[in-house]
Design a protein around this motif. Structure first.
Motif, PDB file in Angstrom:
ATOM      1  N   THR A 149       6.460   8.834   5.320  1.00 53.94           N
ATOM      2  CA  THR A 149       7.725   9.571   5.241  1.00 53.94           C
ATOM      3  C   THR A 149       7.518  10.881   4.485  1.00 53.94           C
ATOM      4  O   THR A 149       7.987  11.935   4.920  1.00 53.94           O
ATOM      5  CB  THR A 149       8.810   8.712   4.562  1.00 53.94           C
ATOM      6  OG1 THR A 149       9.017   7.535   5.359  1.00 53.94           O
ATOM      7  CG2 THR A 149      10.122   9.469   4.439  1.00 53.94           C
ATOM      8  N   ALA A 150       6.811  10.814   3.384  1.00 59.43           N
ATOM      9  CA  ALA A 150       6.544  12.027   2.601  1.00 59.43           C
ATOM     10  C   ALA A 150       5.720  13.022   3.412  1.00 59.43           C
ATOM     11  O   ALA A 150       5.980  14.231   3.374  1.00 59.43           O
ATOM     12  CB  ALA A 150       5.825  11.665   1.300  1.00 59.43           C
ATOM     13  N   MET A 151       4.747  12.534   4.164  1.00 58.41           N
ATOM     14  CA  MET A 151       3.923  13.418   4.981  1.00 58.41           C
ATOM     15  C   MET A 151       4.761  14.136   6.039  1.00 58.41           C
ATOM     16  O   MET A 151       4.551  15.310   6.326  1.00 58.41           O
ATOM     17  CB  MET A 151       2.813  12.616   5.661  1.00 58.41           C
ATOM     18  CG  MET A 151       1.856  13.475   6.464  1.00 58.41           C
ATOM     19  SD  MET A 151       0.770  12.506   7.509  1.00 58.41           S
ATOM     20  CE  MET A 151       1.849  12.128   8.874  1.00 58.41           C
ATOM     21  N   LEU A 210       0.817  -1.210   0.000  1.00 62.50           N
ATOM     22  CA  LEU A 210       0.000   0.000   0.000  1.00 62.50           C
ATOM     23  C   LEU A 210       0.856   1.266   0.000  1.00 62.50           C
ATOM     24  O   LEU A 210       0.325   2.363  -0.121  1.00 62.50           O
ATOM     25  CB  LEU A 210      -0.924   0.014   1.228  1.00 62.50           C
ATOM     26  CG  LEU A 210      -1.916  -1.137   1.345  1.00 62.50           C
ATOM     27  CD1 LEU A 210      -2.660  -1.068   2.665  1.00 62.50           C
ATOM     28  CD2 LEU A 210      -2.895  -1.118   0.177  1.00 62.50           C
ATOM     29  N   GLY A 211       2.159   1.113   0.164  1.00 65.32           N
ATOM     30  CA  GLY A 211       3.047   2.272   0.191  1.00 65.32           C
ATOM     31  C   GLY A 211       2.933   3.093   1.465  1.00 65.32           C
ATOM     32  O   GLY A 211       3.162   4.306   1.451  1.00 65.32           O
ATOM     33  N   ILE A 212       2.608   2.441   2.572  1.00 63.54           N
ATOM     34  CA  ILE A 212       2.389   3.156   3.829  1.00 63.54           C
ATOM     35  C   ILE A 212       3.657   3.874   4.287  1.00 63.54           C
ATOM     36  O   ILE A 212       3.611   5.059   4.637  1.00 63.54           O
ATOM     37  CB  ILE A 212       1.871   2.201   4.923  1.00 63.54           C
ATOM     38  CG1 ILE A 212       0.486   1.686   4.536  1.00 63.54           C
ATOM     39  CG2 ILE A 212       1.831   2.894   6.278  1.00 63.54           C
ATOM     40  CD1 ILE A 212      -0.018   0.565   5.425  1.00 63.54           C
ATOM     41  N   ALA A 213       4.780   3.170   4.317  1.00 58.52           N
ATOM     42  CA  ALA A 213       6.019   3.787   4.811  1.00 58.52           C
ATOM     43  C   ALA A 213       6.396   5.001   3.965  1.00 58.52           C
ATOM     44  O   ALA A 213       6.750   6.054   4.507  1.00 58.52           O
ATOM     45  CB  ALA A 213       7.150   2.769   4.824  1.00 58.52           C
ATOM     46  N   GLN A 214       6.306   4.858   2.649  1.00 58.15           N
ATOM     47  CA  GLN A 214       6.666   5.971   1.775  1.00 58.15           C
ATOM     48  C   GLN A 214       5.708   7.149   1.960  1.00 58.15           C
ATOM     49  O   GLN A 214       6.139   8.303   2.003  1.00 58.15           O
ATOM     50  CB  GLN A 214       6.656   5.527   0.295  1.00 58.15           C
ATOM     51  CG  GLN A 214       7.644   4.441  -0.019  1.00 58.15           C
ATOM     52  CD  GLN A 214       7.069   3.029   0.206  1.00 58.15           C
ATOM     53  OE1 GLN A 214       6.119   2.805   0.937  1.00 58.15           O
ATOM     54  NE2 GLN A 214       7.708   2.064  -0.440  1.00 58.15           N
ATOM     55  N   SER A 265      12.380  19.138  15.515  1.00 63.32           N
ATOM     56  CA  SER A 265      11.780  19.538  16.778  1.00 63.32           C
ATOM     57  C   SER A 265      10.275  19.260  16.785  1.00 63.32           C
ATOM     58  O   SER A 265       9.728  18.760  17.775  1.00 63.32           O
ATOM     59  CB  SER A 265      12.048  21.029  17.010  1.00 63.32           C
ATOM     60  OG  SER A 265      11.396  21.478  18.170  1.00 63.32           O
ATOM     61  N   GLU A 266       9.612  19.547  15.695  1.00 65.77           N
ATOM     62  CA  GLU A 266       8.181  19.277  15.602  1.00 65.77           C
ATOM     63  C   GLU A 266       7.905  17.771  15.615  1.00 65.77           C
ATOM     64  O   GLU A 266       6.946  17.316  16.248  1.00 65.77           O
ATOM     65  CB  GLU A 266       7.598  19.904  14.331  1.00 65.77           C
ATOM     66  CG  GLU A 266       7.544  21.422  14.390  1.00 65.77           C
ATOM     67  CD  GLU A 266       7.212  22.057  13.049  1.00 65.77           C
ATOM     68  OE1 GLU A 266       6.548  23.112  13.060  1.00 65.77           O
ATOM     69  OE2 GLU A 266       7.615  21.511  11.992  1.00 65.77           O
ATOM     70  N   LEU A 267       8.756  17.010  14.941  1.00 67.96           N
ATOM     71  CA  LEU A 267       8.587  15.556  14.938  1.00 67.96           C
ATOM     72  C   LEU A 267       8.754  14.982  16.346  1.00 67.96           C
ATOM     73  O   LEU A 267       8.068  14.025  16.719  1.00 67.96           O
ATOM     74  CB  LEU A 267       9.572  14.901  13.969  1.00 67.96           C
ATOM     75  CG  LEU A 267       9.269  15.115  12.486  1.00 67.96           C
ATOM     76  CD1 LEU A 267      10.408  14.575  11.635  1.00 67.96           C
ATOM     77  CD2 LEU A 267       7.943  14.491  12.092  1.00 67.96           C
TER      78      LEU A 267
END
Length: 155
Positions: free
Chosen positions: A123-125, A116-120, A132-134
């Motif tokens: 990551t893009a999101m 489903l391309g979840i990781a990609q 710092s926000e992450l």
């Protein structure tokens, strides 16, 4: 406290609450989609995902997490074991017990959501956020997960 600040904080909290509920329903939808990719019913997939994420668990622990009867969990584990997704091992500390663990690291595909391309996509999101926000997002997710697990334990 400044009234406009209080109203803003209250509005933000309501937005977080509503979007959190949307996130939860989106996650349920995604998990159902992933379960179909493995040709499992959603409860079996949830149990499989649980032992992949939490690590080896006893059937009793799985039953507690999923709020299922222990007899149902035994049959559920039988189905997952027959599919080669989990194995039963002797508990390292108590030979009378068994633990259930993933059979192997899953190949990319329905079990991991890779098709489903979840990781990609995730990551893009995250690209738009600073480190710092992450860290704030990661802290919030960790604390929200613990809070939800604590609430589920009390019910």
């Amino acid at each position: 406290m400044d009234t406009s600040r209080a109203e803003s904080r209250e509005r933000l909290y309501l937005d977080i609450q509503k979007d959190g509920q949307r996130l939860a329903t989106g996650l349920v939808r995604l998990l159902h989609t992933m379960s179909l990719g493995l040709d499992l019913n959603p409860t079996d997939f949830q149990a499989y995902a649980l032992v992949r994420i939490q690590g080896p668990m006893t059937p009793g622990e799985i039953a507690q997490w999923l709020r299922l009867a222990t007899g149902s969990v035994t049959v559920l584990i039988d189905r997952l074991e027959a599919r080669g997704l989990v194995v039963r091992d002797r508990h390292p500390d108590d030979r009378r017990k068994v633990i259930v663990r993933p059979a192997t690291s899953p190949e990319p595909g329905p079990a991991t959501g890779d098709q489903l391309g979840i990781a990609q996509a995730m990551t893009a999101m995250h690209e738009r956020y600073t480190e710092s926000e992450l860290k704030v997002i990661a802290d919030w997710l960790h604390r929200a997960t613990n809070t939800l697990n604590d609430l589920a334990t009390r019910l």
